[in-house]
Each structure stands twice: as C-alpha cells, then as structure tokens.
Design a protein around this motif. Sequence first.
Motif, PDB file in Angstrom:
ATOM      1  N   MET A   1       0.561  -1.224   0.002  1.00 40.47           N
ATOM      2  CA  MET A   1      -0.061  -0.030  -0.048  1.00 40.47           C
ATOM      3  C   MET A   1       0.709   1.303   0.071  1.00 40.47           C
ATOM      4  O   MET A   1       1.006   1.979   0.927  1.00 40.47           O
TER       5      MET A   1
ATOM      6  N   ASN B   1       0.851   3.441  -3.053  1.00 40.89           N
ATOM      7  CA  ASN B   1       0.588   3.716  -4.377  1.00 40.89           C
ATOM      8  C   ASN B   1       0.097   5.221  -4.751  1.00 40.89           C
ATOM      9  O   ASN B   1      -0.371   5.781  -3.747  1.00 40.89           O
TER      10      ASN B   1
ATOM     11  N   ASP C   1      -4.622   6.333  -8.525  1.00 38.45           N
ATOM     12  CA  ASP C   1      -5.556   5.846  -9.429  1.00 38.45           C
ATOM     13  C   ASP C   1      -6.966   5.994  -8.615  1.00 38.45           C
ATOM     14  O   ASP C   1      -6.897   5.952  -7.268  1.00 38.45           O
ATOM     15  N   GLU C   2      -8.050   5.923  -9.376  1.00 37.33           N
ATOM     16  CA  GLU C   2      -9.306   6.024  -8.706  1.00 37.33           C
ATOM     17  C   GLU C   2      -9.282   4.801  -7.681  1.00 37.33           C
ATOM     18  O   GLU C   2      -9.161   3.646  -7.982  1.00 37.33           O
ATOM     19  N   THR C   3      -9.292   5.045  -6.544  1.00 33.35           N
ATOM     20  CA  THR C   3      -9.415   3.925  -5.555  1.00 33.35           C
ATOM     21  C   THR C   3     -10.555   4.024  -4.612  1.00 33.35           C
ATOM     22  O   THR C   3     -10.564   3.739  -3.486  1.00 33.35           O
TER      23      THR C   3
ATOM     24  N   TRP D   1     -15.144  -2.066  -0.477  1.00 34.49           N
ATOM     25  CA  TRP D   1     -15.030  -2.689   0.961  1.00 34.49           C
ATOM     26  C   TRP D   1     -14.333  -1.706   1.811  1.00 34.49           C
ATOM     27  O   TRP D   1     -13.928  -2.271   2.891  1.00 34.49           O
TER      28      TRP D   1
ATOM     29  N   ARG E   1      -9.878  -9.259  -2.305  1.00 35.81           N
ATOM     30  CA  ARG E   1      -9.620  -7.888  -2.787  1.00 35.81           C
ATOM     31  C   ARG E   1      -9.586  -7.818  -4.428  1.00 35.81           C
ATOM     32  O   ARG E   1      -9.798  -7.011  -4.924  1.00 35.81           O
TER      33      ARG E   1
ATOM     34  N   THR F   1     -11.897  -6.063  -6.834  1.00 36.36           N
ATOM     35  CA  THR F   1     -11.731  -4.986  -7.664  1.00 36.36           C
ATOM     36  C   THR F   1     -11.933  -5.095  -9.091  1.00 36.36           C
ATOM     37  O   THR F   1     -12.336  -4.327  -9.677  1.00 36.36           O
TER      38      THR F   1
ATOM     39  N   GLY G   1      -3.071  -3.904  -9.115  1.00 37.14           N
ATOM     40  CA  GLY G   1      -2.393  -3.517  -7.915  1.00 37.14           C
ATOM     41  C   GLY G   1      -2.608  -2.187  -7.332  1.00 37.14           C
ATOM     42  O   GLY G   1      -2.728  -2.006  -6.153  1.00 37.14           O
ATOM     43  N   ARG G   2      -2.665  -1.163  -8.140  1.00 35.94           N
ATOM     44  CA  ARG G   2      -2.722   0.120  -7.757  1.00 35.94           C
ATOM     45  C   ARG G   2      -4.171   0.228  -7.048  1.00 35.94           C
ATOM     46  O   ARG G   2      -4.378   0.870  -6.032  1.00 35.94           O
ATOM     47  N   ARG G   3      -5.225  -0.413  -7.833  1.00 35.38           N
ATOM     48  CA  ARG G   3      -6.500  -0.161  -7.349  1.00 35.38           C
ATOM     49  C   ARG G   3      -6.773  -1.135  -5.942  1.00 35.38           C
ATOM     50  O   ARG G   3      -7.885  -0.566  -5.227  1.00 35.38           O
ATOM     51  N   SER G   4      -6.330  -2.083  -5.827  1.00 36.60           N
ATOM     52  CA  SER G   4      -6.499  -3.098  -4.751  1.00 36.60           C
ATOM     53  C   SER G   4      -5.642  -2.782  -3.418  1.00 36.60           C
ATOM     54  O   SER G   4      -5.951  -3.511  -2.395  1.00 36.60           O
ATOM     55  N   GLY G   5      -4.524  -2.086  -3.913  1.00 36.46           N
ATOM     56  CA  GLY G   5      -3.277  -1.997  -2.819  1.00 36.46           C
ATOM     57  C   GLY G   5      -2.711  -3.231  -2.477  1.00 36.46           C
ATOM     58  O   GLY G   5      -1.799  -3.293  -1.435  1.00 36.46           O
TER      59      GLY G   5
END
Lengths: 159, 159
Positions: free
Chosen positions: A1, A3, A6-8, A12, B46, B50, B63-67
């Motif tokens: 974590m 990063n 990115d739209e995040t 959840w 996750r 995502t 990876g960016r979006r899910s961390g």
Amino acid sequence: MENPSDETPARWKGLPSWLLTQTAGHAGRLVADGFSSAGARGYHYRLLATLAEFGPASQAALGRRSGIHLSDMVATINELAERELVERALDPSDRRRNIISLTPAGERRLRLLEKRLAESQDELLAPLSPEERERLTELLSRLLDHHDRRTGTSEEPWR
Amino acid sequence: MENPSDETPARWKGLPSWLLTQTAGHAGRLVADGFSSAGARGYHYRLLATLAEFGPASQAALGRRSGIHLSDMVATINELAERELVERALDPSDRRRNIISLTPAGERRLRLLEKRLAESQDELLAPLSPEERERLTELLSRLLDHHDRRTGTSEEPWR
DNA sequence: CCATAATCATTGGTGCGCCTAACGATCCGT
DNA sequence: ACGGATCGTTAGGCGCACCAATGATTATGG
C-alpha cells in the motif's frame, strides 16, 4: 500500500474490519518505527515491560503474561540477552527452568521504548480530540474484551 | 495468545495502538476464517472485488486499485487462475501487459466471499449497538484518512 | 530516429506477528 | 515408580506488506 494516482474508491473500504486492520497497520508501523529507532521491535518491548511489571520469571510464565508464544520467546530472549538487556539464569529449584531478569541496561532501554511508544500514540491519535480518543478507546476495549473472552485468553483445558 | 490462567493486567494493554492491533487481529481472524471456509484468503477477495468493481485490467492497474503489491499480484492471480476464477490474457495493444478478467465462476465466488465477509462484520461488531458501530466506523475512518494522506496512497513523485 | 527513461510482469528475497508440531529434559502427583 | 504435565528449544508455515533486480516492451524527447 504505497501507491500513487488511481481511482481507489473500492467498496470494501468502508467495512469495519477493513478500517480496523488498516488503521492497525498504520498504528503498528508508527510503533514499530519508534521501536526500531532504538533497535527494538514489538516483542522486545513486550518482554521488557512484562519483566518490569511482574519481575523475573521463567520463559513460560513470561509467555503467558506477555502473550508471546513460547517458541518466539526463545528468539526474543536471545536477542535481548545478546544486547545484555536481559539475563538468563538457571533456576536451581527447577532445572527445567530459566529465570529471566531485567538488567539495569534493560530498564533504561525500556524507559526509552516507553517514551517512543507514547510518542507513537500521540501521532496515531493526532486527528482526534481528547473526547474522541476516549470514545475510541472505550469502543475498542469493549470489542477486544468480547473477543478475547470468546477465544484467546483463558480457555481452561484443565479443570 | 492462547493461554490459560495467568494474571494478565499488563500496563500496555490500554494503549490505543494495542487495542487497535489486537482488535484488528480478531477482525482479521474472523474474516480470514470466513474466507478460508471458501478456500480463499484476503488477497483473493480484494482482487476479485477490484475486478468486479473496475472491470478487466492489467496487473499493475489492479495492484494500484486493490493496494496489493505488484509482486504479490503475480501469486494471487496464479492462485485464482488455477481455480479458474480469473483469466490471464495477453493485451494485443501492449505486449508487456496481461489483461486480467473475472470468469463467471469468479463472480459467483466473489458473491460467496461477500456473504462470508458480511457475516464476519456482524460477528466482529456483535457487542456494539448500531449507534456505537456508527461512531466506531466514523472515528476509524477519520484516523485512516489522516494517516493514508500522510503516507501511503497518493504520493505523486511525478508531476 | 534512436537512445534513454518509464512501465510491466516476474522472481526471489525480507520482516513481523502468530501459530503448530515435535523433541528431550525435568518435575509432580498418585 | 510411572504417567502425565511442564519447560525450553528447534524447525517450520501462513498471511500480509514490502524491496531489489531482471528482461521485455513501450513511450519520450533531443
């Protein structure tokens, strides 16, 4: 974590379990950083603090009191003994046991770690007012208590 | 932490960082147990979530979006691909990339995991009233937000 | 246009906390 | 005296988060 960009807004991310584990991650990082600036890690503090609070004891007793697993106890004590923060002595009255005790250097180190720890708490709670900190602590205590009761501590296989 | 019977009122046990990490431990255990009853773990959920939320994407984007770290992405996708919950396809427009997408089985699995996850939340928050759950969530969100801003997400080294 | 930089996937590590299994040594109750 | 419990130790696994290095490919800007 770690990063960028990115739209995040994943769905959840509002779940209590997510909020808890993530916040705990930050908390752990803050604390660990504080400790590591003194060349220590969590287990070191826990062991030193347990010794300071309850006095010298066998590894097994220390494990029970600190919540550190017996098998991790060994390494933790080795590491602290190497740095001469702790001493291993044979228990004459029970040759299975080692009696672990704090050295003066260990006490000093503990005080240092406690200072670092206090700083971490402040950093962790920075965005909350005193009343909010109070409420958070209370809610977490209730949760922890509930779940500790159900699982972990004090399953009596004896009796 | 699976001990019986020892006086355990250690002084660090009221610290916010301790309450957080321990409670998070219970939370993580509850969630992980729920997932593992479906043969999955956190990263699996996750990643699936995502994909469901943002659609097919490259591993890097996921990876960016899910961390999830890029290097952990590989194994996670391998595991999901083995179970045919996810598909790896070459991106014809950029031969460095894989395009990962959800299979129908993957969607079904995700729904199952979400059910398990919801159950975990309930179990986790059992001792709290709805208002208390609300307050806890709000406090944790504030904390998380604060620390996410300072570290992790959205450090832009570019621009 | 081409060299350099950036991005992507992958491999193979690290660290921490928590945990299990197995073992020999020792002690204790009956 | 014996069986069961406890103690220390070793070895390992799991999940999550992270770092470093590599080879491929693409993008950029001089």
